[in-house]
Motif scaffolding. Structure first.
Motif, PDB file in Angstrom:
ATOM      1  N   ARG A 648      -6.643  17.764 100.196  1.00 26.27           N
ATOM      2  CA  ARG A 648      -5.295  17.191 101.186  1.00 26.27           C
ATOM      3  C   ARG A 648      -4.432  18.778 100.898  1.00 26.27           C
ATOM      4  O   ARG A 648      -4.078  19.237 101.513  1.00 26.27           O
ATOM      5  CB  ARG A 648      -4.757  16.165 101.307  1.00 26.27           C
ATOM      6  CG  ARG A 648      -4.652  15.859 102.396  1.00 26.27           C
ATOM      7  CD  ARG A 648      -4.162  14.277 102.300  1.00 26.27           C
ATOM      8  NE  ARG A 648      -2.461  13.546 102.163  1.00 26.27           N
ATOM      9  CZ  ARG A 648      -2.305  13.429 103.607  1.00 26.27           C
ATOM     10  NH1 ARG A 648      -2.600  13.274 104.469  1.00 26.27           N
ATOM     11  NH2 ARG A 648      -1.113  13.264 102.846  1.00 26.27           N
ATOM     12  N   LEU A 652      -3.058  22.141 101.973  1.00 23.47           N
ATOM     13  CA  LEU A 652      -1.226  21.926 102.618  1.00 23.47           C
ATOM     14  C   LEU A 652      -0.738  23.211 101.994  1.00 23.47           C
ATOM     15  O   LEU A 652       0.731  23.613 103.001  1.00 23.47           O
ATOM     16  CB  LEU A 652      -1.199  20.019 101.998  1.00 23.47           C
ATOM     17  CG  LEU A 652       0.364  19.436 102.408  1.00 23.47           C
ATOM     18  CD1 LEU A 652       1.486  19.949 103.509  1.00 23.47           C
ATOM     19  CD2 LEU A 652       1.101  18.232 101.433  1.00 23.47           C
ATOM     20  N   ASN A 682      -5.969  19.729 112.341  1.00 23.56           N
ATOM     21  CA  ASN A 682      -5.956  18.645 111.138  1.00 23.56           C
ATOM     22  C   ASN A 682      -4.419  19.177 110.193  1.00 23.56           C
ATOM     23  O   ASN A 682      -3.540  17.700 109.518  1.00 23.56           O
ATOM     24  CB  ASN A 682      -6.987  18.485 110.274  1.00 23.56           C
ATOM     25  CG  ASN A 682      -7.582  17.573 109.185  1.00 23.56           C
ATOM     26  OD1 ASN A 682      -7.084  16.710 109.486  1.00 23.56           O
ATOM     27  ND2 ASN A 682      -8.069  17.955 107.842  1.00 23.56           N
ATOM     28  N   ILE A 686      -1.102  16.800 109.158  1.00 21.35           N
ATOM     29  CA  ILE A 686      -1.203  16.463 108.018  1.00 21.35           C
ATOM     30  C   ILE A 686       0.387  16.714 107.817  1.00 21.35           C
ATOM     31  O   ILE A 686       1.486  16.125 107.563  1.00 21.35           O
ATOM     32  CB  ILE A 686      -1.699  17.219 106.595  1.00 21.35           C
ATOM     33  CG1 ILE A 686      -3.204  16.977 106.313  1.00 21.35           C
ATOM     34  CG2 ILE A 686      -0.864  17.097 105.711  1.00 21.35           C
ATOM     35  CD1 ILE A 686      -4.203  17.728 106.077  1.00 21.35           C
ATOM     36  N   GLU A 690       3.587  14.059 107.312  1.00 22.36           N
ATOM     37  CA  GLU A 690       4.248  14.341 105.800  1.00 22.36           C
ATOM     38  C   GLU A 690       5.999  14.556 106.196  1.00 22.36           C
ATOM     39  O   GLU A 690       7.103  14.468 105.113  1.00 22.36           O
ATOM     40  CB  GLU A 690       4.145  15.619 105.051  1.00 22.36           C
ATOM     41  CG  GLU A 690       2.211  15.362 104.994  1.00 22.36           C
ATOM     42  CD  GLU A 690       2.490  13.815 103.101  1.00 22.36           C
ATOM     43  OE1 GLU A 690       3.487  13.880 103.244  1.00 22.36           O
ATOM     44  OE2 GLU A 690       2.012  13.294 103.129  1.00 22.36           O
TER      45      GLU A 690
END
Ligand SMILES: Nc1ncnc2c1ncn2[C@@H]1O[C@H](COP(=O)(O)OP(=O)(O)OP(=O)(O)O)[C@@H](O)[C@H]1O
Length: 717
Positions: A648, A652, A682, A686, A690
């Motif tokens: 992740r 990110l 994806n 995320i 977030e």
């Protein structure tokens, strides 16, 4: 029914023998009569007598007799489909009689043909024709009768001869000869394809018995890889492993094979294929307790797909469903697996008592069932390391799971292996609730029970991830690479050994509907990393759809066990190939071990609830205490240890840097920088979860929280 079949078979064999004897007889008669007629002086008293008698009866027409006998020899030896014995006999009589009359007519009509004679037959019949039709018409009629009967007897088409003659008189004779040869070849080809009954033409298939098969080299997958394992002895408590005699005797251990019936079915298979112009020879017959495999050598140029294409017709001809076609490259044959008319039930006891199971050192040895040839199939869960099971309802999954659990109970003490059983259906597992092997990381040992609730299951799986992490830390301290290594170190130092944990989920689909997000993460992490620390997963579902067996799950479960599926699509989802839809149900399965290209067809061992209860009450009777240390504290989420988390953040931070630089965000921008629209989607999700980007309702544009992004990048520098 068996008697009928035997009688039929006996009759069939007798008629075959009779035909061969008849062929031999006609060959002899043809040769001897030809010899006696051509050189009577050298053929002894009998030859001379026969020649004289035949001449007296049929006159010069007796020369045709050896030809007729020769014809009889050919049709008998080839066992032609066109063999019509009565008709052939009538045409032979008409042919020789008309020939005698014809010779008599020639002698009577032409003065120069004095030496020719029609014998007693011609002498008596010709006057009758002459009176009835007159000389010339009678002559013509006799010729027609003779030609017609000869054509019928020797299978010559007069019309095509006449047609060829009219079309091209010079070549007609040659053509008709060619055609005759072609016809013979055609007939021979057809007879080879359709009949293939002659023992000379087709070698008898070998029927391989179980003993013979066992002497042959066993397939690699059957040989249980002995896992280096130190057997743990309890210091305090005595414990006896259950004895095999708690289970019923295995009726499939000595299944009967009726050789005549097998040969008859092989013959039926061959003729059925021949009906579809598929030339094949049955090389071997491998009888098993539930199915019999016929190994076919196909004629050159015939594709295996052609055989698979007529599978329904083969089923119809063999009067059975669930026929499967498999290619067996090592023998260069095509195997046709046909269910036996009366299948036997494979018992677990026979496999547990086999040397393969007894000699296997792994605590996680599984006695799955028997192969199509009747030999026990034993494998090791530790080497898989996780197993995915699927199959339609009623196909035998639950029985399969009982077999797996019992196999392990027959090998492992409660302090060596523990089961975390998740049973959302609540009907299959309750019998195991009191065994000392039961484990639930969320509760203390005394309270451990079968997990039935969805949330409870999700929490237990999550907790198991913690157990895994905890074990990794523990193993790292001891510099142990895996559980075997760790346990052997503990034996040396006298420390506490770790037990294996087998997680079984019966009906994954049920869990996925309610808690997919929660369990998928845990399953993925456990599947990726838990093997080394002795945690193994077995997931079962009756709905092998892509929503249940997701890409993530599939990628981490290389070992698959498929019972009968309802569709080809389901078979593809579970095995990545067709085949499971052709299974028979009731424990018939395809097992694909990791790294293998082709699955093995097995018949699952059957254990009744009564048998399982006997074993369980034996185990429970020993009052072995349930001992395991609960997970003391929630293991801190170590970012560098968490693979998913790592993945992740890996995406990110570069994504945030990109947004910070370009001051905008879009799917295309992410796609261009990270490649693949799935990955871009994806990353977007995320970023949204977030809180770095938001999409206000009614707009289609992302709003970026630049401050939050800057702050985050500062913190993670
Ligand atoms: N190995 C086997 N040998 C013979 N019969 C079997 C075997 N396995 C299962 N069966 C028969 O099939 C029936 C159904 O089996 P089972 O309950 O295991 O199916 P299932 O796939 O678990 O079904 P569901 O998903 O609906 O629970 C059993 O009651 C039994 O009669």
């Amino acid at each position: 029914m068996g008697k009928n079949k035997k009688a039929k078979n006996k009759k069939h064999n007798n008629s075959k023998k009779n035909r061969e004897a008849a062929a031999l007889f006609f060959a002899l008669v043809s040769f001897l009569s030809a010899y006696a007629f051509i050189v009577p002086a050298r053929s002894g008293i009998l030859g001379r007598a026969v020649s004289a008698v035949m001449f007296v009866v049929f006159g010069t027409a007796d020369y045709i007799l050896p030809l007729i006998f020769l014809r009889y020899f050919i049709i008998h030896i080839m066992q032609s489909v066109e063999l019509k014995e009565k008709l052939d006999f009538i045409w032979s009589v008409i042919c020789i009689v008309s020939c005698s009359v014809l010779f008599e007519a020639v002698r009577f009509t032409f003065a120069s043909a004095e030496e020719i004679s029609g014998g007693w037959v011609g002498d008596n019949l010709y006057p009758f024709f002459k009176e009835l039709f007159g000389v010339w018409l009678g002559f013509a009629i006799i010729i027609i009768i003779f030609l017609f009967s000869a054509a019928k007897l020797f299978r010559i088409s007069i019309s095509s001869c006449v047609y060829n003659f009219l079309k091209n008189p010079e070549e007609s004779i040659i053509k008709s000869e060619e055609k005759k040869v072609q016809n013979i070849l055609q007939v021979k080809k057809q007879e080879c394809l359709i009949q293939q009954k002659s023992d000379r033409a087709v070698p008898k298939p070998n029927i391989l018995s179980v003993q013979e098969k066992e002497e042959k080299k066993k397939p690699e997958s059957l040989i249980c890889p002995a896992v280096k394992q130190t057997k743990v002895d309890s210091k305090i408590f005595d414990y006896k492993l259950p004895a095999a005699d708690l289970l019923k005797n295995d009726s499939a251990a000595d299944f009967e094979t009726d050789k005549d019936e097998l040969l008859e079915r092989a013959e039926l298979l061959r003729t059925t294929l021949a009906d579809f112009d598929i030339g094949a020879e049955v090389k071997d017959i491998i009888p098993g307790p539930v199915v019999t495999r016929y190994d076919l050598v196909l004629s050159p140029g015939i594709r295996i797909q052609t055989v698979s294409g007529i599978i329904d017709n083969i089923s119809l001809a063999m009067r059975t469903a669930s026929i499967r076609v498999v290619s067996i490259p090592e023998k260069a044959v095509v195997g046709i697996e046909v269910p036996n008319p009366s299948g036997t039930i494979v018992g677990l006891r026979g496999i547990l008592e086999s040397t393969a199971f007894e000699s296997s050192k792994s605590l996680l040895t599984l006695a799955l069932g028997k192969t199509t040839d009747g030999s026990g199939y034993v494998t090791d869960l530790a080497s898989m390391p996780h197993l995915l099971i699927a199959g339609a309802t009623g196909s035998g999954k639950s029985v399969g799971i009982h077999t797996i659990i019992l196999s392990i109970l027959y090998k492992a003490r409660p302090d060596e292996v523990k089961f975390m059983l998740i049973d959302p259906k609540r009907v299959e597992m309750p019998i195991y609730r009191d065994i000392p092997h039961i484990y639930n990381p969320c509760t203390c040992a005394a309270d451990a029970d079968i997990i039935t609730g969805h949330r409870e299951a999700a929490a237990a799986l999550k907790k198991l991830v913690n157990v895994m992490d905890e074990r990794y830390t523990k193993f790292a301290k001891e510099m142990a690479r895996n559980i075997e290594d760790y346990n052997s170190k503990m034996v040396e130092t006298g420390g506490e050994k770790e037990f294996y944990i087998v997680v079984i989920i019966d009906e994954l689909a049920d869990l996925m509907i309610v808690v997919q997000k929660e369990i998928e993460d845990s399953i993925q992490r456990l599947a990726q990393m838990a093997r080394a620390v002795g945690i193994h997963l077995i997931l079962a579902t009756q709905r092998p759809s892509v929503n249940v067996i997701t890409g993530i799950i599939k990628a981490n479960f290389p070992a698959r066990l498929s019972f009968q599926t309802t569709s080809k699509i389901d078979s593809r989802v579970i095995l990545d190939m067709l085949g499971a839809e052709c299974l028979m149900g009731r424990g018939d399965m395809l097992f694909l071990p990791p790294g293998e290209a082709r699955p093995a067809r097995l018949h699952g061992a059957y254990v009744s609830l009564k048998e399982a209860e006997k074993v369980i009450s034996f185990i429970n009777g020993q009052n072995f205490p349930r001992l395991y240390e609960p997970v003391v504290a929630e293991v801190e989420r170590n970012v560098s240890f968490n693979a998913a988390e790592e993945k992740r953040t890996r995406d990110l931070i570069p994504a945030l840097k990109l947004i910070n630089e370009r001051k905008r965000i879009s799917q295309d921008l992410l796609k261009a920088n990270f490649g693949g629209s799935a990955r871009a989607t994806n990353i977007l999700s995320i970023l949204e979860t977030e809180g770095f980007i938001t999409k206000p309702e009614g707009t289609n544009k992302w709003q970026i929280d630049h401050d939050k992004i800057r702050q985050y990048l500062e913190e993670t520098k």
